[in-house]
Each structure stands twice: as C-alpha cells, then as structure tokens.
Scaffold this motif. Structure first.
Motif, PDB file in Angstrom:
ATOM      1  N   GLN A   1       0.822  -1.205   0.000  1.00 16.08           N
ATOM      2  CA  GLN A   1       0.000   0.000   0.000  1.00 16.08           C
ATOM      3  C   GLN A   1       0.857   1.257   0.000  1.00 16.08           C
ATOM      4  O   GLN A   1       0.533   2.232  -0.687  1.00 16.08           O
ATOM      5  N   VAL A   2       1.948   1.245   0.755  1.00 17.17           N
ATOM      6  CA  VAL A   2       2.858   2.400   0.760  1.00 17.17           C
ATOM      7  C   VAL A   2       3.476   2.572  -0.623  1.00 17.17           C
ATOM      8  O   VAL A   2       3.556   3.691  -1.143  1.00 17.17           O
ATOM      9  N   ASN A   3       3.889   1.472  -1.237  1.00 16.59           N
ATOM     10  CA  ASN A   3       4.469   1.537  -2.580  1.00 16.59           C
ATOM     11  C   ASN A   3       3.451   2.076  -3.582  1.00 16.59           C
ATOM     12  O   ASN A   3       3.773   2.925  -4.415  1.00 16.59           O
ATOM     13  N   GLU A   4       2.212   1.595  -3.499  1.00 15.65           N
ATOM     14  CA  GLU A   4       1.159   2.074  -4.393  1.00 15.65           C
ATOM     15  C   GLU A   4       0.877   3.556  -4.149  1.00 15.65           C
ATOM     16  O   GLU A   4       0.692   4.326  -5.094  1.00 15.65           O
ATOM     17  N   SER A   5       0.895   3.953  -2.892  1.00 13.70           N
ATOM     18  CA  SER A   5       0.667   5.359  -2.548  1.00 13.70           C
ATOM     19  C   SER A   5       1.776   6.241  -3.113  1.00 13.70           C
ATOM     20  O   SER A   5       1.510   7.327  -3.647  1.00 13.70           O
ATOM     21  N   ILE A   6       3.011   5.772  -3.006  1.00 14.57           N
ATOM     22  CA  ILE A   6       4.143   6.539  -3.554  1.00 14.57           C
ATOM     23  C   ILE A   6       4.016   6.651  -5.063  1.00 14.57           C
ATOM     24  O   ILE A   6       4.214   7.729  -5.644  1.00 14.57           O
TER      25      ILE A   6
ATOM     26  N   ASN B   1       1.253   6.496  -6.850  1.00 21.95           N
ATOM     27  CA  ASN B   1       0.155   7.425  -7.155  1.00 21.95           C
ATOM     28  C   ASN B   1       0.558   8.877  -6.889  1.00 21.95           C
ATOM     29  O   ASN B   1       0.156   9.776  -7.629  1.00 21.95           O
ATOM     30  N   MET B   2       1.355   9.114  -5.859  1.00 19.51           N
ATOM     31  CA  MET B   2       1.817  10.466  -5.564  1.00 19.51           C
ATOM     32  C   MET B   2       2.729  10.967  -6.679  1.00 19.51           C
ATOM     33  O   MET B   2       2.651  12.134  -7.074  1.00 19.51           O
TER      34      MET B   2
END
Length: 137
Positions: free
Chosen positions: A89-94, A96-97
């Motif tokens: 989720q952190v990787n996906e969030s990064i 997307n950011m």
C-alpha cells in the motif's frame, strides 16, 4: 574413601518408611531388609508410577509447547502478511503520488503556455485598439 556427606540422609538411618500408593500401605524397612522382595516390588511400583507421571507431564509439556509454537507461527504469518500489505500500500501510494506530481507538472507547464498566450493576446489587443483608434480619427 567415600565421605558420608555425599550420601542421602536416609542412608545413615537404621530404617526407612516407604509408602505404596498402589496398595495403600506403608512399609517400615530396616537396613538389613533392603533386598526384601516386597520392598523391591514397592520400589518397582513407585518407579513405574513416577515414570508414568513423568511421561504424562512430558507429553503435556510437549503438547503445550506445540500449541504455543503454533500460535507464535500464526502470529508471525499474520505479522508478515500485514507488513507485506502495508509495504504494498505504501508503494502504491508513492506511485500514485508520483503520478499526481507529474500531472501537476504538466498542468503547470500548460498554465505557463496559457500565460504566454494571454500576454500575446493582450499585446494583439493593444495593437488592434491602436489601429482602430488611428483609423477612426
């Protein structure tokens, strides 16, 4: 030479008392009767009882340790899954950011182009007004 302090206390007594739980009896045995068959039978029964008790406790301890290690293993698997999910989720969030920042960079570049176009239109408008004023006067 063997010193007396290394022997258990009952070795220095003239007699000992042995309880037979199997037959609910107590034997008073003199030192001279230590090789008595009845005494040996009582001792064998006590040893068998202790052995069974020890085996039962050892089995209980083993099953308890197995249950605890199983719980620990499950805990570690849950922790690993939670860590993996969090990392994903952190990787996906990064990711997307980064996409969001790239879109803003593109928008900023387009707005700069719009600003230049606005200034060009403003200049053309002034020129048109100047031409209009010069032709009408």
């Amino acid at each position: 030479m063997i010193q007396n302090q290394h022997f258990p206390e009952y070795c220095h007594q003239d007699s000992i008392e042995i309880t037979d739980e199997k037959h609910n009896t107590t034997l008073h045995v003199k030192k001279s009767e230590f090789l008595n068959p009845k005494l040996l039978e009582v001792l064998e029964n006590k040893i068998c009882t202790l052995s069974e008790s020890f085996n039962h406790l050892l089995g209980s301890l083993q099953s308890s340790m197995l249950a605890k290690s199983s719980i620990t293993l499950e805990h570690m698997q849950v922790y690993q899954q939670a860590s993996n999910n969090l990392c994903n989720q952190v990787n996906e969030s990064i990711t997307n950011m980064e996409i969001f920042q790239n879109k803003f960079s593109e928008l900023d570049a387009e707005l700069k182009n719009m600003r230049e176009l606005y200034h060009q239109i403003k200049e053309l408008r002034k020129l048109v007004e100047i031409i209009y004023q010069s032709t009408t006067h």
